[in-house]
Write a protein that holds these residues in place. Structure first.
Motif: not given
Length: 110
Positions: A60-63, A68-86
């Motif tokens: 499975n991917p480690i990262y 997500r362009p729809k989150l640009r004005m809310k949380q930010g459009q880029y996210a780094l997600v770990g292996i556990d989904g966090q």
């Protein structure tokens, strides 16, 4: 809105732009050279795009780097997600989101 905009069957796919990919691939190349990463995969979906990073091909991917362009004005459009989904980091600046992984390259030299 024009007639064609109202009657499109599906919205366009979200994908990484060339400048975004150059930032990601620069980090990816350094991590491969350091022996940390081995493989990657890119998915372009309707609502988001994902760059998955693997330590070994069959795992499975480690990262995951998500756009997500729809989150640009809310949380930010880029996210780094770990292996556990966090979500490890989120924001609108891709370089600052990836700084979390840059720290893994810094090692103490005796």
């Amino acid at each position: 809105m024009t007639f064609t905009q109202l009657h499109q069957p599906f919205p366009e796919q979200v994908s990484f732009h060339r400048t975004e990919l150059s930032v990601i691939m620069s980090l990816y190349g350094r991590m491969v050279a350091a022996g940390e990463w081995r493989d990657y995969g890119i998915s372009s979906l309707r609502d988001f795009a994902v760059f998955s990073i693997f330590k070994r091909t069959a795992e499975n991917p480690i990262y995951k780097i998500e756009k997500r362009p729809k989150l640009r004005m809310k949380q930010g459009q880029y996210a780094l997600v770990g292996i556990d989904g966090q979500v490890l980091k989120r924001g609108n600046d891709l370089k600052s989101v990836l700084r979390v992984l840059e720290r893994k390259l810094i090692r103490i030299v005796d």
